[in-house]
Design a protein around this motif. Structure first.
Motif, mmCIF file in Angstrom:
data_model
loop_
_atom_site.group_PDB
_atom_site.id
_atom_site.type_symbol
_atom_site.label_atom_id
_atom_site.label_comp_id
_atom_site.label_asym_id
_atom_site.label_seq_id
_atom_site.Cartn_x
_atom_site.Cartn_y
_atom_site.Cartn_z
ATOM 1 N N ARG A 99 0.780 -1.127 0.179
ATOM 2 C CA ARG A 99 -0.043 0.043 0.102
ATOM 3 C C ARG A 99 0.686 1.261 0.149
ATOM 4 O O ARG A 99 0.536 2.220 -0.804
ATOM 5 C CB ARG A 99 -1.076 0.103 1.159
ATOM 6 C CG ARG A 99 -1.868 -1.266 1.117
ATOM 7 C CD ARG A 99 -3.040 -1.071 2.163
ATOM 8 N NE ARG A 99 -3.897 -2.260 2.108
ATOM 9 C CZ ARG A 99 -4.924 -2.101 2.931
ATOM 10 N NH1 ARG A 99 -5.315 -1.374 3.464
ATOM 11 N NH2 ARG A 99 -5.817 -3.354 2.802
ATOM 12 N N ILE A 100 2.051 1.328 0.667
ATOM 13 C CA ILE A 100 2.828 2.227 0.735
ATOM 14 C C ILE A 100 3.477 2.560 -0.526
ATOM 15 O O ILE A 100 3.499 3.841 -1.097
ATOM 16 C CB ILE A 100 3.884 2.022 1.849
ATOM 17 C CG1 ILE A 100 3.270 2.251 3.016
ATOM 18 C CG2 ILE A 100 5.312 3.053 1.512
ATOM 19 C CD1 ILE A 100 2.987 3.732 3.732
ATOM 20 N N LYS A 101 3.781 1.852 -1.339
ATOM 21 C CA LYS A 101 4.399 1.770 -2.532
ATOM 22 C C LYS A 101 3.538 2.460 -3.727
ATOM 23 O O LYS A 101 4.000 2.969 -4.553
ATOM 24 C CB LYS A 101 4.838 0.392 -3.222
ATOM 25 C CG LYS A 101 5.511 0.421 -4.435
ATOM 26 C CD LYS A 101 6.025 -0.710 -4.973
ATOM 27 C CE LYS A 101 6.676 -0.814 -6.198
ATOM 28 N NZ LYS A 101 7.889 0.195 -6.095
ATOM 29 N N GLU A 203 0.905 4.569 9.906
ATOM 30 C CA GLU A 203 -0.238 5.123 9.373
ATOM 31 C C GLU A 203 -0.221 6.858 9.987
ATOM 32 O O GLU A 203 -0.519 7.549 9.082
ATOM 33 C CB GLU A 203 -1.579 4.698 10.134
ATOM 34 C CG GLU A 203 -1.966 3.318 9.278
ATOM 35 C CD GLU A 203 -3.048 2.564 9.899
ATOM 36 O OE1 GLU A 203 -3.591 1.747 9.207
ATOM 37 O OE2 GLU A 203 -3.281 2.852 10.994
ATOM 38 N N ALA A 204 0.133 6.784 11.069
ATOM 39 C CA ALA A 204 0.304 8.319 11.581
ATOM 40 C C ALA A 204 1.403 9.220 10.887
ATOM 41 O O ALA A 204 0.930 10.311 10.817
ATOM 42 C CB ALA A 204 0.651 8.162 13.298
ATOM 43 N N ALA A 205 2.431 8.568 10.478
ATOM 44 C CA ALA A 205 3.358 9.286 10.012
ATOM 45 C C ALA A 205 2.987 9.655 8.409
ATOM 46 O O ALA A 205 3.451 10.490 7.965
ATOM 47 C CB ALA A 205 4.715 8.506 9.960
ATOM 48 N N THR A 206 2.084 8.790 7.917
ATOM 49 C CA THR A 206 2.098 8.860 6.490
ATOM 50 C C THR A 206 0.567 9.336 5.961
ATOM 51 O O THR A 206 0.218 9.870 4.881
ATOM 52 C CB THR A 206 2.267 7.430 5.681
ATOM 53 O OG1 THR A 206 1.170 6.554 6.031
ATOM 54 C CG2 THR A 206 3.788 7.136 5.608
ATOM 55 N N GLY A 207 -0.359 9.134 6.950
ATOM 56 C CA GLY A 207 -1.557 9.536 6.777
ATOM 57 C C GLY A 207 -2.422 8.538 5.773
ATOM 58 O O GLY A 207 -3.715 8.901 5.480
ATOM 59 N N MET A 208 -1.881 7.335 5.590
ATOM 60 C CA MET A 208 -2.435 6.368 4.930
ATOM 61 C C MET A 208 -3.209 5.132 6.013
ATOM 62 O O MET A 208 -2.714 5.014 7.000
ATOM 63 C CB MET A 208 -1.356 5.583 4.064
ATOM 64 C CG MET A 208 -0.695 6.357 2.921
ATOM 65 S SD MET A 208 -0.018 5.391 1.696
ATOM 66 C CE MET A 208 -1.234 4.148 0.887
ATOM 67 N N LYS A 209 -4.269 4.645 5.574
ATOM 68 C CA LYS A 209 -4.753 3.310 6.185
ATOM 69 C C LYS A 209 -4.027 2.107 5.426
ATOM 70 O O LYS A 209 -4.121 1.814 4.150
ATOM 71 C CB LYS A 209 -6.159 3.281 5.874
ATOM 72 C CG LYS A 209 -6.815 2.294 6.490
ATOM 73 C CD LYS A 209 -6.881 2.560 8.045
ATOM 74 C CE LYS A 209 -7.671 1.432 8.806
ATOM 75 N NZ LYS A 209 -7.535 1.533 10.315
ATOM 76 N N LEU A 210 -3.209 1.526 6.258
ATOM 77 C CA LEU A 210 -2.659 0.416 6.036
ATOM 78 C C LEU A 210 -3.230 -0.664 6.227
ATOM 79 O O LEU A 210 -2.572 -2.064 5.993
ATOM 80 C CB LEU A 210 -1.172 0.615 6.391
ATOM 81 C CG LEU A 210 -0.380 1.885 5.807
ATOM 82 C CD1 LEU A 210 1.047 1.942 6.704
ATOM 83 C CD2 LEU A 210 -0.382 1.775 4.457
ATOM 84 N N LEU A 211 -4.083 -0.976 6.963
ATOM 85 C CA LEU A 211 -4.790 -2.356 7.544
ATOM 86 C C LEU A 211 -6.060 -2.405 7.289
ATOM 87 O O LEU A 211 -6.731 -1.215 7.200
ATOM 88 C CB LEU A 211 -4.536 -2.678 9.081
ATOM 89 C CG LEU A 211 -3.206 -3.041 9.442
ATOM 90 C CD1 LEU A 211 -3.132 -3.326 11.036
ATOM 91 C CD2 LEU A 211 -2.914 -4.536 8.829
#
Length: 211
Positions: A99-101, A203-211
């Protein structure tokens, strides 16, 4: 503004080898923590450090680690320690990487063993899983460049490969000593103690939902 997420491998995408070290020690009546003590003593020039820089080969590490263990009164061949490095994969961390990628540049900095050690441990099958390695835009292996974490140069090399500045990076590692120089140069750092914990912080550092 975060532009890249840089990852360690062992202890991040796999469970920590420290658990296997402790199990090995208990099974042999060795005080728990001896292997970690050996690895952290003279940490820049001990057998482990030389092996990860390819300064010695597998046979050399086997003998050098055994000699270091004997100095403390224990019989621990280096080959036994190498065989303990394979951990279980953490599927949730691999999914987080996928997801990060999609939004960020990705890199991996790993202190690893020379190629001649791959036959001694099953870790080569999990640690260098093509499925995971293909998700990184850049990979730096200590055994190939002769520099290992926590040498600050290795983090700067990754920034150069990714075309980012340190303050635009998040770095994840399971060892605090490896996080310290990354943090000092401006990276946001996450100490990985478990998959869910690391993902929550990422998630906190990137603002993305990862789970």
């Amino acid at each position: 503004m975060i532009e890249a997420v840089i990852w360690d491998f062992g202890g991040v995408f796999t469970t920590s080898p420290f658990e296997a070290f402790a199990r090995y020690e208990r099974e042999r009546g060795i005080p728990v923590g001896v292997i970690r003590t050996i690895n952290s003593t003279n940490h820049e020039n001990n057998a482990w450090a030389m092996f990860e820089r390819s300064a010695i080969d597998f046979a050399g590490f086997d003998a050098a680690f055994a000699a270091e263990a004997r100095m403390l009164g224990y019989d621990i061949p280096g080959r036994d320690v190498v065989a303990l490095l394979a951990g279980d994969l953490r599927p949730e961390m691999i999914e987080a990487l996928r997801r990060i990628k999609a939004r960020f540049k990705t890199g991996c900095i790993t202190n690893n063993m020379p190629a001649d050690a791959s036959g001694a441990t099953a870790s080569s099958r999990s640690i260098y899983s093509r499925e995971i390695m293909e998700l990184f835009d850049a990979l730096i292996e200590s055994s190939k460049i002769g520099i290992r974490k926590p040498d600050p140069r290795i983090y700067l090399m990754m920034c150069e490969k990714l075309g980012v500045t340190p303050d635009a990076c998040v770095y994840l590692d399971d060892l605090g000593g490896n996080l310290k120089p990354a943090r000092a140069m401006g990276m946001t750092t996450i100490k990985v103690e478990s998959g869910p914990q690391a993902i929550a912080e990422l998630e906190a550092a990137t603002g993305m939902k990862l789970l």
